[in-house]
Each structure stands twice: as structure tokens, then as C-alpha cells.
Design a protein around this motif. Structure first.
Motif, PDB file in Angstrom:
ATOM      1  N   MET A   1      35.077  48.879  42.515  1.00 52.39           N
ATOM      2  CA  MET A   1      36.113  49.554  43.299  1.00 52.39           C
ATOM      3  C   MET A   1      37.357  49.743  42.430  1.00 52.39           C
ATOM      4  O   MET A   1      37.523  49.077  41.410  1.00 52.39           O
ATOM      5  N   LYS A   2      38.232  50.647  42.842  1.00 56.93           N
ATOM      6  CA  LYS A   2      39.452  50.888  42.092  1.00 56.93           C
ATOM      7  C   LYS A   2      40.349  49.649  42.127  1.00 56.93           C
ATOM      8  O   LYS A   2      40.291  48.852  43.065  1.00 56.93           O
ATOM      9  N   ASN A   3      41.183  49.528  41.093  1.00 62.89           N
ATOM     10  CA  ASN A   3      42.003  48.321  40.956  1.00 62.89           C
ATOM     11  C   ASN A   3      42.926  48.100  42.146  1.00 62.89           C
ATOM     12  O   ASN A   3      43.097  46.977  42.621  1.00 62.89           O
ATOM     13  N   GLU A   4      43.568  49.166  42.631  1.00 66.28           N
ATOM     14  CA  GLU A   4      44.473  49.030  43.772  1.00 66.28           C
ATOM     15  C   GLU A   4      43.717  48.551  45.013  1.00 66.28           C
ATOM     16  O   GLU A   4      44.227  47.744  45.797  1.00 66.28           O
ATOM     17  N   GLU A   5      42.504  49.043  45.186  1.00 62.46           N
ATOM     18  CA  GLU A   5      41.692  48.602  46.320  1.00 62.46           C
ATOM     19  C   GLU A   5      41.313  47.138  46.168  1.00 62.46           C
ATOM     20  O   GLU A   5      41.317  46.372  47.139  1.00 62.46           O
ATOM     21  N   MET A   6      41.000  46.729  44.938  1.00 66.04           N
ATOM     22  CA  MET A   6      40.649  45.332  44.688  1.00 66.04           C
ATOM     23  C   MET A   6      41.830  44.424  45.002  1.00 66.04           C
ATOM     24  O   MET A   6      41.660  43.353  45.607  1.00 66.04           O
ATOM     25  N   LEU A   7      43.046  44.824  44.611  1.00 69.57           N
ATOM     26  CA  LEU A   7      44.234  44.045  44.946  1.00 69.57           C
ATOM     27  C   LEU A   7      44.355  43.867  46.457  1.00 69.57           C
ATOM     28  O   LEU A   7      44.598  42.763  46.948  1.00 69.57           O
ATOM     29  N   SER A   8      44.186  44.959  47.176  1.00 68.01           N
ATOM     30  CA  SER A   8      44.293  44.902  48.637  1.00 68.01           C
ATOM     31  C   SER A   8      43.219  44.022  49.251  1.00 68.01           C
ATOM     32  O   SER A   8      43.484  43.257  50.190  1.00 68.01           O
ATOM     33  N   ARG A   9      42.017  44.090  48.709  1.00 66.80           N
ATOM     34  CA  ARG A   9      40.915  43.282  49.240  1.00 66.80           C
ATOM     35  C   ARG A   9      41.179  41.792  49.036  1.00 66.80           C
ATOM     36  O   ARG A   9      40.910  40.977  49.917  1.00 66.80           O
ATOM     37  N   ILE A  10      41.708  41.424  47.861  1.00 68.72           N
ATOM     38  CA  ILE A  10      42.029  40.019  47.590  1.00 68.72           C
ATOM     39  C   ILE A  10      43.094  39.534  48.566  1.00 68.72           C
ATOM     40  O   ILE A  10      42.957  38.467  49.177  1.00 68.72           O
ATOM     41  N   ARG A  11      44.148  40.313  48.709  1.00 71.90           N
ATOM     42  CA  ARG A  11      45.248  39.961  49.610  1.00 71.90           C
ATOM     43  C   ARG A  11      44.742  39.806  51.053  1.00 71.90           C
ATOM     44  O   ARG A  11      45.017  38.802  51.716  1.00 71.90           O
ATOM     45  N   LEU A  89      43.733  42.569  36.567  1.00 69.14           N
ATOM     46  CA  LEU A  89      42.836  43.716  36.510  1.00 69.14           C
ATOM     47  C   LEU A  89      43.389  44.698  35.474  1.00 69.14           C
ATOM     48  O   LEU A  89      44.521  45.164  35.604  1.00 69.14           O
ATOM     49  N   LYS A  90      42.599  44.972  34.477  1.00 69.79           N
ATOM     50  CA  LYS A  90      43.036  45.867  33.405  1.00 69.79           C
ATOM     51  C   LYS A  90      41.911  46.842  33.107  1.00 69.79           C
ATOM     52  O   LYS A  90      40.912  46.477  32.486  1.00 69.79           O
ATOM     53  N   GLY A  91      42.057  48.087  33.585  1.00 67.43           N
ATOM     54  CA  GLY A  91      40.957  49.036  33.464  1.00 67.43           C
ATOM     55  C   GLY A  91      39.755  48.527  34.231  1.00 67.43           C
ATOM     56  O   GLY A  91      39.841  48.212  35.419  1.00 67.43           O
ATOM     57  N   ASP A  92      38.640  48.406  33.537  1.00 73.84           N
ATOM     58  CA  ASP A  92      37.403  47.914  34.151  1.00 73.84           C
ATOM     59  C   ASP A  92      37.302  46.387  34.099  1.00 73.84           C
ATOM     60  O   ASP A  92      36.389  45.798  34.677  1.00 73.84           O
ATOM     61  N   LYS A  93      38.219  45.729  33.408  1.00 75.56           N
ATOM     62  CA  LYS A  93      38.141  44.286  33.214  1.00 75.56           C
ATOM     63  C   LYS A  93      38.719  43.532  34.410  1.00 75.56           C
ATOM     64  O   LYS A  93      39.682  43.960  35.034  1.00 75.56           O
ATOM     65  N   ARG A  94      38.141  42.368  34.684  1.00 74.08           N
ATOM     66  CA  ARG A  94      38.571  41.499  35.776  1.00 74.08           C
ATOM     67  C   ARG A  94      38.667  40.067  35.249  1.00 74.08           C
ATOM     68  O   ARG A  94      37.648  39.450  34.920  1.00 74.08           O
ATOM     69  N   GLN A  95      39.879  39.535  35.173  1.00 78.59           N
ATOM     70  CA  GLN A  95      40.055  38.136  34.759  1.00 78.59           C
ATOM     71  C   GLN A  95      40.385  37.297  35.992  1.00 78.59           C
ATOM     72  O   GLN A  95      41.300  37.619  36.744  1.00 78.59           O
ATOM     73  N   ALA A 153      31.937  45.736  38.118  1.00 74.68           N
ATOM     74  CA  ALA A 153      30.646  45.468  38.743  1.00 74.68           C
ATOM     75  C   ALA A 153      30.584  44.077  39.375  1.00 74.68           C
ATOM     76  O   ALA A 153      29.715  43.806  40.210  1.00 74.68           O
ATOM     77  N   ASP A 154      31.519  43.203  38.996  1.00 72.93           N
ATOM     78  CA  ASP A 154      31.535  41.825  39.498  1.00 72.93           C
ATOM     79  C   ASP A 154      32.499  41.646  40.672  1.00 72.93           C
ATOM     80  O   ASP A 154      32.722  40.514  41.116  1.00 72.93           O
ATOM     81  N   ASP A 155      33.071  42.719  41.179  1.00 70.88           N
ATOM     82  CA  ASP A 155      34.086  42.605  42.224  1.00 70.88           C
ATOM     83  C   ASP A 155      33.591  41.832  43.442  1.00 70.88           C
ATOM     84  O   ASP A 155      34.298  40.968  43.979  1.00 70.88           O
ATOM     85  N   ASP A 156      32.384  42.127  43.887  1.00 69.80           N
ATOM     86  CA  ASP A 156      31.860  41.441  45.081  1.00 69.80           C
ATOM     87  C   ASP A 156      31.703  39.947  44.829  1.00 69.80           C
ATOM     88  O   ASP A 156      31.999  39.133  45.713  1.00 69.80           O
ATOM     89  N   ALA A 157      31.248  39.583  43.647  1.00 66.36           N
ATOM     90  CA  ALA A 157      31.078  38.164  43.313  1.00 66.36           C
ATOM     91  C   ALA A 157      32.428  37.458  43.254  1.00 66.36           C
ATOM     92  O   ALA A 157      32.567  36.310  43.698  1.00 66.36           O
ATOM     93  N   ILE A 158      33.435  38.132  42.718  1.00 64.85           N
ATOM     94  CA  ILE A 158      34.779  37.562  42.624  1.00 64.85           C
ATOM     95  C   ILE A 158      35.360  37.349  44.021  1.00 64.85           C
ATOM     96  O   ILE A 158      35.923  36.288  44.324  1.00 64.85           O
ATOM     97  N   LEU A 159      35.205  38.339  44.887  1.00 60.55           N
ATOM     98  CA  LEU A 159      35.696  38.223  46.261  1.00 60.55           C
ATOM     99  C   LEU A 159      34.944  37.148  47.034  1.00 60.55           C
ATOM    100  O   LEU A 159      35.530  36.403  47.820  1.00 60.55           O
ATOM    101  N   ASN A 160      33.653  37.054  46.789  1.00 61.94           N
ATOM    102  CA  ASN A 160      32.844  36.050  47.476  1.00 61.94           C
ATOM    103  C   ASN A 160      33.271  34.642  47.087  1.00 61.94           C
ATOM    104  O   ASN A 160      33.306  33.732  47.931  1.00 61.94           O
ATOM    105  N   LEU A 161      33.630  34.451  45.816  1.00 65.62           N
ATOM    106  CA  LEU A 161      34.098  33.135  45.379  1.00 65.62           C
ATOM    107  C   LEU A 161      35.422  32.787  46.055  1.00 65.62           C
ATOM    108  O   LEU A 161      35.612  31.655  46.518  1.00 65.62           O
ATOM    109  N   LEU A 162      36.337  33.737  46.122  1.00 67.47           N
ATOM    110  CA  LEU A 162      37.608  33.502  46.813  1.00 67.47           C
ATOM    111  C   LEU A 162      37.352  33.074  48.256  1.00 67.47           C
ATOM    112  O   LEU A 162      37.951  32.111  48.753  1.00 67.47           O
ATOM    113  N   LYS A 163      36.464  33.780  48.917  1.00 67.63           N
ATOM    114  CA  LYS A 163      36.128  33.450  50.306  1.00 67.63           C
ATOM    115  C   LYS A 163      35.558  32.039  50.409  1.00 67.63           C
ATOM    116  O   LYS A 163      35.956  31.251  51.276  1.00 67.63           O
TER     117      LYS A 163
END
Length: 236
Positions: A1-11, A89-95, A153-163
Motif C-alpha cells: 500500500m502507499k506510504n500515507e495509507e500505511m501511516l494511517s493504518r498504523i495509527r 517508510l522510505k519509498g518501498d522500504k519499511r523499517q 510487500a510486508d505491510d500486512d505482516a508488519i500490521l499484524n505484528l502491531l496488532k
């Protein structure tokens, strides 16, 4: 997903997971911090009192080059560790930088050991590239942590860990008894000392704040908002 969307999803995920179990009261942000700008980066800041639990703070910023968000969950009424989540989040990278800091009165308690073990299992489930981590002054407090980098590609896994991390916090928050006033004061002092040392000795992003707004103002920001110690001082 786009970076801005990922920020919103985490929040949204952080807030909604807590709202499922607790009542959240949003605290007003002081004018001096409401439109905080560091090195040209404007931060969006929200602070919540989790009724009967403690403080939850969220801080994010978005630039043309990267996006970042920090979430800090601090318990004051029960002997639970502090959870901090930093995502860059930097481009496609997720730290993902996640810490479980044992700001507790008794690290040898069996319930605490069980709780830390569960947090470690959660963190180990995120199968991303591990980043080099240098020793820091609070390694003895940081009982579980990761610093890993993946991709979009790891966005769902990252969000799942937060949850899962927040769900584990909720699980053990229900298992723990409330601290008596003496232990509440002790836990508060441990948390306050950690927050002070984080500013004076430095942390991942603390030095950036100190350079931009000064040490005293950084302490005020940390005490009142990020860790909320000024809001949860025990009455005794």
C-alpha cells in the motif's frame, strides 16, 4: 500500500485495538507542541489517556522523501512493560523498530517473565532482514526488541505484528493486579527516571529533538505527552 495509507493504518490500528477493551480520553496538546516542527518536518501529535491503564501517544510526520510514525504505550497502574513502536517508510522500504522496556518493580516475577516471553514470540514472528543494532545505555531494561527492514510487500505482516503486540498487552493487563500505592510510586519513579535519562543520555530520535528545541523543552514534551509522566503522578 502507499506510504500515507500505511501511516494511517498504523495509527488507526493502534487506537482501535485499545478502544476495543478500554475507554480512551484524548488529551489536548499544548499550543507549543501542537504544530511541532523539527528540521523542517511538521509532526502530527495525539495523546490519549487509557482509563485505568496509562498513556498512549502517537507522533507522525510525512516528507517528500520519507514518512515516520511513533507509538508509545505506557502503563502506570499495573506492573507492565512499556511498548514503543517506530516505523520509517522510505519509498518501498519499511523499517520496524519495536521495544519492550521493562519499567517494572519486579523483573523476576513469574508473570513478568511469561509476559516477556510472549512478546518475544510475537517479535520473532516478523521474518524480515535484521538491522545492525549498537549497544545502548538501557539494554538491561530493553528485554525484547527488533530492528528489521522489509518492503511494501510486508505491510500486512508488519500490521499484524502491531496488532498482536497490543493484544498481548491487553491479555496481560487483564491478568495483572493493580499495584498498591507504594508500588505505583515505585513504578512511576522508574518510568520518570527512564524518561529523564532518555533525554540526558540520548535515544534513537531524542538527540534530534534536543538539538532543535533544547534539552529542557524536550524533557517537557516527553514528560507531558510522549510518556505522560506529568499526567499520572500518583497521589499519596
Amino acid at each position: 500500500m502507499k506510504n500515507e495509507e500505511m501511516l494511517s493504518r498504523i495509527r488507526e490500528l493502534g487506537i482501535n485495538e485499545l478502544k476495543e477493551k478500554y475507554k480512551l480520553l484524548e488529551r489536548p496538546i499544548q499550543p507549543k507542541f501542537k504544530n511541532l516542527t523539527i528540521n523542517g518536518m511538521g509532526f502530527n501529535i495525539n495523546q490519549y489517556e487509557i482509563i485505568g491503564v496509562g498513556n498512549f501517544a502517537i507522533m507522525d510526520c510525512s516528507t517528500p522523501f520519507f514518512q515516520m510514525i511513533t507509538c508509545i504505550l505506557t502503563s502506570f497502574y499495573k506492573d507492565l512493560p512499556l511498548l514503543s513502536f517506530d516505523y520509517i517508510l522510505k519509498g518501498d522500504k519499511r523499517q520496524s523498530i519495536i521495544e519492550v522496556d521493562s519499567l517494572v518493580t519486579d523483573k523476576n516475577n513469574e508473570m513478568h517473565k511469561e509476559c516477556i516471553k510472549k512478546f518475544k514470540e510475537n517479535l520473532d514472528s516478523l521474518k524480515l532482514e535484521e538491522n545492525e543494532v549498537k549497544p545502548c545505555w538501557y539494554d538491561d531494561i530493553k528485554e525484547a526488541s527488533i530492528d528489521k527492514t522489509g518492503s511494501e510487500a510486508d505491510d500486512d505482516a508488519i500490521l499484524n505484528l502491531l496488532k498482536n503486540m497490543i493484544q498481548t498487552f491487553k491479555e496481560y493487563e487483564q491478568k495483572y493486579d493493580y499495584l498498591d500505592i507504594d508500588k505505583r510510586v515505585k513504578k512511576y519513579n522508574i518510568t520518570r527516571e527512564y524518561t529523564t535519562n532518555l533525554v540526558e543520555k540520548g535515544g534513537i530520535s531524542t538527540n534530534m529533538f534536543k538539538i532543535a528545541i533544547g534539552e529542557d523543552t524536550t524533557k517537557e514534551f516527553y514528560y507531558t505527552i510522549l510518556f505522560g509522566t506529568d499526567c499520572f503522578k500518583p497521589n499519596y
